[in-house]
Design an enzyme around this catalytic site. Structure first.
Site, PDB file in Angstrom:
ATOM      1  CB  ALA A  68      -0.910  -0.005   1.219  1.00  0.00           C
ATOM      2  N   GLY A 114      -0.111  -5.185   0.944  1.00  0.00           N
ATOM      3  CA  GLY A 114      -1.335  -5.131   0.153  1.00  0.00           C
ATOM      4  C   GLY A 114      -1.198  -5.809  -1.200  1.00  0.00           C
ATOM      5  CD  GLU A 117      -3.322  -7.508   3.122  1.00  0.00           C
ATOM      6  OE1 GLU A 117      -3.967  -7.754   4.149  1.00  0.00           O
ATOM      7  OE2 GLU A 117      -2.894  -6.376   2.834  1.00  0.00           O
ATOM      8  CD  GLU A 137       0.999  -5.952   5.834  1.00  0.00           C
ATOM      9  OE1 GLU A 137       0.318  -5.875   4.801  1.00  0.00           O
ATOM     10  OE2 GLU A 137       1.711  -6.964   6.090  1.00  0.00           O
TER      11      GLU A 137
END
Length: 262
Positions: A68, A114, A117, A137
């Site tokens: 992200a 992300g 993911e 993370e």
């Protein structure tokens, strides 16, 4: 024709929508605009009968999606953080998982945070041999917020998911294949060709049955549903479809079926 936007490149080839996340200078990091554009692209394509599958990849040679865009949420409050996760689940990650057409992640290079993911939300993952995959993370004092804690455990098992998340370690393509995080490993040059090999098989099958199969498989991972009961219900419904009638007729007549997706 599916539109190309600032951060999303779209091209239809042989009934396959190839979506490229196009922020190579940021290693294709997911910011708010990219998520919106990707969502809009998928919504537009969902009801296009000439598209039977989607390939999702990242621009450049370095990364699928490296995570992200951290700068975008560095100063978020608790409530803003919850909203960020919730919107992401709704607009992209759950949306892709439940998409009515098969989505293949063509993972070239880094798939982190992300990005991993996003790949895990796809139905199939084809990974280049230089790929590095992980959920780092906890190194930032946060946890995966786009379904990573759940989907990673489903794919690689609870123990390996714990290890990857709490250590923030990356794994390579060989280990991704070993642990079930990748369906196939190829060279970067052969990555899209392998994806198209899979989609060419999908193209000959019933779109109606494929759409239903995605729904039923996902039901087995939904704590609010009984996957077996959903299977029974959907199996019965399939007998009322045009594709079932065509498929059976073609089998009995010893010819290839011509499915219409109804």
């Amino acid at each position: 024709m599916v539109a190309t936007t600032e951060f999303i490149l779209s091209e239809v080839k042989n009934g396959v929508l190839v979506i490229t996340i196009n922020r190579p200078d940021k290693l294709n990091a997911l910011n708010k605009q990219t998520i919106e554009e990707l969502h809009d692209t998928l919504v537009e394509a969902e009801n296009m009968n000439d598209i039977n599958a989607v390939i999702l990849t990242g621009a450049g040679q370095k990364a699928f999606v490296a995570g992200a865009d951290i700068a975008e949420f560095a100063n978020f409050s608790v409530e803003q953080g919850k909203q960020l996760s919730s919107i992401g689940h709704f607009k992209i990650f759950n949306f892709i998982e439940n998409y009515s057409k098969p989505i293949i992640a063509a993972v070239n290079g880094f798939a982190l945070g992300g990005g991993l993911e996003l790949a895990m939300a796809c139905h199939i993952r084809v990974v280049s041999d230089n790929a590095k995959m992980g959920l780092p993370e906890v190194s930032l004092g946060v946890i995966p917020g786009y379904g990573g804690t759940q989907r990673l455990a489903h794919l690689v098992g609870k123990g390996k998911a714990f290890e990857m998340i709490v250590t923030a370690d990356m794994i390579n393509a060989v280990d991704a294949l070993k642990w079930g995080l990748a369906n196939y490993v190829t060279t970067q040059d052969e990555l899209l060709a392998k994806c198209f090999e899979i989609t060419s098989k999908i193209a000959t099958k019933s779109p109606t049955a494929i759409r239903t199969a995605i729904k039923v498989i996902n039901a087995g991972y939904n704590n609010n549903l009984n996957g077996y009961e959903v299977e029974i219900e959907e199996f019965g419904k399939s007998f009322g479809t045009g594709d079932f009638k065509e498929g059976v007729a073609a089998f009995l007549e010893k010819r290839k079926p011509s499915f219409r997706g109804n």
